[in-house]
Scaffold this motif. Sequence first.
Motif, short mmCIF file in Angstrom:
data_model
loop_
_atom_site.label_atom_id
_atom_site.label_comp_id
_atom_site.label_asym_id
_atom_site.label_seq_id
_atom_site.Cartn_x
_atom_site.Cartn_y
_atom_site.Cartn_z
N ARG A 104 45.74 -36.08 17.32
CA ARG A 104 44.50 -35.81 16.62
C ARG A 104 43.55 -35.11 17.59
NH1 ARG A 104 39.66 -38.72 14.71
NH2 ARG A 104 39.41 -38.16 12.52
N GLY A 105 42.90 -34.07 17.10
CA GLY A 105 41.97 -33.34 17.94
C GLY A 105 40.85 -32.75 17.10
N GLN A 106 39.75 -32.48 17.76
CA GLN A 106 38.59 -31.90 17.07
C GLN A 106 38.51 -30.42 17.39
OE1 GLN A 106 34.67 -33.54 17.97
NE2 GLN A 106 34.21 -33.32 15.80
N ASP A 121 42.60 -35.57 26.40
CA ASP A 121 41.25 -35.15 26.80
C ASP A 121 41.27 -33.73 27.38
OD1 ASP A 121 38.51 -35.56 26.92
OD2 ASP A 121 38.60 -36.22 29.00
N TRP A 171 38.55 -32.06 12.13
CA TRP A 171 39.63 -32.68 12.89
C TRP A 171 40.96 -32.13 12.42
CZ3 TRP A 171 38.82 -35.98 16.92
CH2 TRP A 171 37.51 -36.46 17.07
N HIS A 207 40.03 -29.82 21.00
CA HIS A 207 39.91 -30.85 22.04
C HIS A 207 40.73 -32.04 21.58
CE1 HIS A 207 38.08 -34.29 24.16
NE2 HIS A 207 38.17 -33.45 25.16
N TRP A 208 41.85 -32.28 22.28
CA TRP A 208 42.78 -33.35 21.89
C TRP A 208 42.32 -34.69 22.44
CZ3 TRP A 208 45.94 -32.00 18.22
CH2 TRP A 208 46.28 -30.65 18.10
N THR A 209 42.35 -35.71 21.59
CA THR A 209 41.89 -37.04 22.00
C THR A 209 42.90 -37.75 22.90
OG1 THR A 209 42.78 -38.02 19.98
CG2 THR A 209 40.46 -37.35 19.95
N ASP A 210 44.19 -37.42 22.77
CA ASP A 210 45.20 -38.14 23.55
C ASP A 210 45.26 -37.71 25.01
OD1 ASP A 210 46.25 -35.66 22.85
OD2 ASP A 210 48.24 -36.41 22.32
#
Length: 71
Positions: free
Chosen positions: A22-24, A45, A8, A40-43
């Motif tokens: 935050r992103g993976q 998508d 992450w 791949h950013w969580t905020d």
Amino acid sequence: MRAHTGDWIVVESLHLGGERRRGQIVRLEHPDGSPPYVVHWTDHDRETVFFPGPEAHLEFAGKSAAGGHQT
């Protein structure tokens, strides 16, 4: 900074009261784990190619946020 797929990346805000991103990491562009990374950013998508700056740090896959170490 050296990352692995599944780690992450956390980007701290440069502004007071700003949000942390935050992103993976889903793909590495270099076999040695150096940037850039496909994240791949969580905020939002979405996936983007990302070159981390000094406000970014890694949380390694399999480690908790408190137990992860920074690079």
